[in-house]
Design a protein around this motif. Structure first.
Motif, PDB file in Angstrom:
ATOM      1  N   ALA A 158      49.113 -61.024  16.380  1.00  0.00           N
ATOM      2  CA  ALA A 158      49.440 -59.790  17.114  1.00  0.00           C
ATOM      3  C   ALA A 158      50.934 -59.527  17.084  1.00  0.00           C
ATOM      4  CB  ALA A 158      48.959 -59.889  18.559  1.00  0.00           C
ATOM      5  N   ASN A 159      51.319 -58.430  16.464  1.00  0.00           N
ATOM      6  CA  ASN A 159      52.731 -58.095  16.344  1.00  0.00           C
ATOM      7  C   ASN A 159      53.025 -56.872  17.227  1.00  0.00           C
ATOM      8  OD1 ASN A 159      54.807 -56.695  13.719  1.00  0.00           O
ATOM      9  ND2 ASN A 159      55.392 -58.090  15.339  1.00  0.00           N
ATOM     10  N   LEU A 160      53.823 -57.092  18.261  1.00  0.00           N
ATOM     11  CA  LEU A 160      54.142 -56.021  19.200  1.00  0.00           C
ATOM     12  C   LEU A 160      55.500 -55.423  18.851  1.00  0.00           C
ATOM     13  CD1 LEU A 160      52.233 -58.131  20.684  1.00  0.00           C
ATOM     14  CD2 LEU A 160      53.190 -57.269  22.807  1.00  0.00           C
ATOM     15  N   MET A 181      51.055 -51.990  18.001  1.00  0.00           N
ATOM     16  CA  MET A 181      50.395 -53.300  17.959  1.00  0.00           C
ATOM     17  C   MET A 181      49.828 -53.456  16.550  1.00  0.00           C
ATOM     18  SD  MET A 181      49.378 -55.957  19.809  1.00  0.00           S
ATOM     19  CE  MET A 181      49.301 -55.531  21.544  1.00  0.00           C
ATOM     20  N   GLU A 213      48.300 -55.631  13.470  1.00  0.00           N
ATOM     21  CA  GLU A 213      47.581 -56.853  13.104  1.00  0.00           C
ATOM     22  C   GLU A 213      48.433 -57.539  12.039  1.00  0.00           C
ATOM     23  OE1 GLU A 213      45.222 -59.959  12.049  1.00  0.00           O
ATOM     24  OE2 GLU A 213      46.012 -58.559  10.568  1.00  0.00           O
ATOM     25  N   ARG A 216      40.026 -59.305  18.329  1.00  0.00           N
ATOM     26  CA  ARG A 216      41.103 -59.958  19.083  1.00  0.00           C
ATOM     27  C   ARG A 216      42.366 -59.101  19.150  1.00  0.00           C
ATOM     28  NH1 ARG A 216      42.739 -65.047  15.064  1.00  0.00           N
ATOM     29  NH2 ARG A 216      43.527 -63.700  13.409  1.00  0.00           N
ATOM     30  N   ILE A 217      42.645 -58.325  18.098  1.00  0.00           N
ATOM     31  CA  ILE A 217      43.844 -57.468  18.162  1.00  0.00           C
ATOM     32  C   ILE A 217      43.559 -56.252  19.052  1.00  0.00           C
ATOM     33  CG2 ILE A 217      43.376 -56.140  16.014  1.00  0.00           C
ATOM     34  CD1 ILE A 217      46.856 -57.260  16.984  1.00  0.00           C
ATOM     35  N   LYS A 264      44.049 -57.285  22.639  1.00  0.00           N
ATOM     36  CA  LYS A 264      45.490 -57.315  22.959  1.00  0.00           C
ATOM     37  C   LYS A 264      46.016 -55.911  23.238  1.00  0.00           C
ATOM     38  CE  LYS A 264      47.363 -61.580  22.086  1.00  0.00           C
ATOM     39  NZ  LYS A 264      48.267 -62.326  22.965  1.00  0.00           N
ATOM     40  N   ALA A 265      45.573 -54.951  22.413  1.00  0.00           N
ATOM     41  CA  ALA A 265      46.061 -53.569  22.573  1.00  0.00           C
ATOM     42  C   ALA A 265      45.622 -52.992  23.914  1.00  0.00           C
ATOM     43  CB  ALA A 265      45.559 -52.707  21.418  1.00  0.00           C
ATOM     44  N   VAL A 295      47.383 -49.095  17.871  1.00  0.00           N
ATOM     45  CA  VAL A 295      46.903 -50.357  17.293  1.00  0.00           C
ATOM     46  C   VAL A 295      46.424 -50.093  15.874  1.00  0.00           C
ATOM     47  CG1 VAL A 295      44.561 -50.132  18.287  1.00  0.00           C
ATOM     48  CG2 VAL A 295      45.416 -52.387  17.621  1.00  0.00           C
ATOM     49  N   SER A 326      55.669 -61.605  17.842  1.00  0.00           N
ATOM     50  CA  SER A 326      54.439 -61.931  17.126  1.00  0.00           C
ATOM     51  C   SER A 326      53.779 -63.081  17.871  1.00  0.00           C
ATOM     52  CB  SER A 326      54.749 -62.344  15.690  1.00  0.00           C
ATOM     53  OG  SER A 326      55.506 -61.333  15.056  1.00  0.00           O
ATOM     54  N   GLU A 383      46.961 -66.559  20.303  1.00  0.00           N
ATOM     55  CA  GLU A 383      46.081 -66.400  21.470  1.00  0.00           C
ATOM     56  C   GLU A 383      46.722 -66.901  22.758  1.00  0.00           C
ATOM     57  OE1 GLU A 383      43.000 -65.131  21.016  1.00  0.00           O
ATOM     58  OE2 GLU A 383      42.271 -65.716  19.039  1.00  0.00           O
TER      59      GLU A 383
END
Ligand code: IPM
Ligand code: MG
Length: 360
Positions: free
Chosen positions: A107-109, A138, A140, A174-175, A178-179, A244, A271, A274
């Motif tokens: 996950a890259n924010l 966000m 991937e 999973r991404i 997160k978003a 996302v 980045s 989990e």
């Protein structure tokens, strides 16, 4: 609190900008009574020069043994640097992709925010810049085209190259989670970007995102095609909250989004895997053309360090203090060359770091 921070200064402007982020972290430690123990590691071009490979097992293990990783930038001038005479899997970028995969950082924010003080540096029309924007991309980071099988071969006497874009339901879910989680802490809107009118991977993406959305009834979800998203980013960036998207679309759109904030030198990134573990780096590159000249903008790296305090260490007040110090210094009119405008005071990389540290 004592935290172990792995530090990868990297190539180009990397060492300069990371030095300033460490200056700011040390001020935070002093002011709030913490300790950050740094372990300096090699990756990218610096690792090629020292070890012949862009990423070593030693660097991976040392990162795993730390609480978080702070990184500058890697790579050199692709036209002139000898690193780019090496096979693709031995070049600096392979180190970066390798470490993201090895640490499971999917996950890259990338938060993109137009500071009102910098609206003059925004290349968009004045009426669009005046509205401001505050979005988070966000992206991937460990799937899709950048990690699928690739080959170059002779097919019927013609050289042919193939890259594969693979996504599993699990990777998308999973991404997406997160978003939506981040959106709940923001303005509760998610824009999922895909190319579902053409790609199978995008059609699966859209289906899984719709399923995840059911668990977040408070969040408004919209789907947008990637080509339209590129257009909307310059037409009306204020419409976005959390965007996302898959790896390559996120790579491209985040560079576009960074440009409208005034300078890629302003954009931090985190980045994450989990857990609370993360690698924090500016979104920009190693800018070899200005390396070693005290010209780089350290703000993106300093803001990345603030993200580390917030997301990996749960040090909210400390993260707020760093972000507030950046705003204060901008209010005081200090600018590095990339964000300079009339009437402001131009400073170098080191002075910008010192000013921000002094305001904590
Ligand atoms: C980024 C960079 C990297 C990427 C490169 C250097 C491999 O462009 O972090 O956006 O594409 O992920
Ligand atoms: Mg990129």
């Amino acid at each position: 609190m004592i935290k172990k921070v792995a530090v990868i200064k990297g190539d180009g402007i990397g060492p300069e900008i990371v030095t300033e982020a460490m200056k700011v972290l040390d001020k935070v430690a002093e002011k709030f009574g913490h300790r950050f123990d740094y372990t300096q590691l090699l990756m990218g071009g610096a690792s090629i020069d020292a070890n012949g490979v862009p990423l070593t097992e030693e660097t991976i293990e040392a990162c795993k043994a730390s609480d978080a990783v702070l990184m500058g930038s890697i790579g050199g001038d692709t036209n002139t640097s000898p690193w780019y005479k090496l096979p693709a899997d031995k070049r600096p970028e392979a180190g970066l992709l390798g470490i993201r995969k090895a640490l499971g950082l999917f996950a890259n924010l990338r938060p993109c925010l137009l500071y009102p003080q910098l609206s003059g540096a925004c290349p968009l029309k004045e009426e669009i810049a005046a509205k401001g924007f505050d979005m988070l991309i966000m992206r991937e980071l460990t799937g899709g085209l950048y990690f699928g099988a690739r080959k170059t071969e002779e097919v019927d006497g013609v050289t042919t190259a193939t890259d594969t874009l693979v996504y599993s339901e699990k990777e998308i879910r999973r991404i997406a989670v997160k978003a939506f989680e981040v959106a709940m802490k923001r303005r509760k809107k998610v824009t999922s970007v895909d190319k579902a009118n053409v790609l199978d991977s995008s059609r699966l993406w859209r289906k899984v995102v719709n399923e995840v959305a059911k668990d977040y009834p408070e969040v408004t979800l919209e789907h947008m095609l990637v080509d339209n998203s590129a257009m909307q980013l310059v037409k009306d960036p204020a419409q976005f909250d959390v965007m996302v998207t898959e790896n390559m679309f996120g790579d491209i759109l985040s560079d576009e989004a960074s440009m409208i904030t005034g300078s890629i030198g302003m954009l931090p990134s985190a980045s994450m895997n989990e857990t609370k573990f993360g690698l924090y780096e500016p979104s920009g590159g190693s800018a070899p053309d200005i390396a070693g000249q005290d010209k780089a903008n350290p703000i993106a790296t300093i803001l990345s360090a603030a993200m580390m305090l917030r997301y990996s260490f749960d040090l909210t007040d400390e993260a707020d203090a760093v972000e507030a110090a950046v705003v204060k210094v901008l209010d005081q009119g200090y600018r590095t060359g990339d964000i300079m405008s009339e009437g402001c005071t131009k400073v170098g990389c080191a002075e910008m770091g010192s000013l921000i540290a002094a305001n904590i």
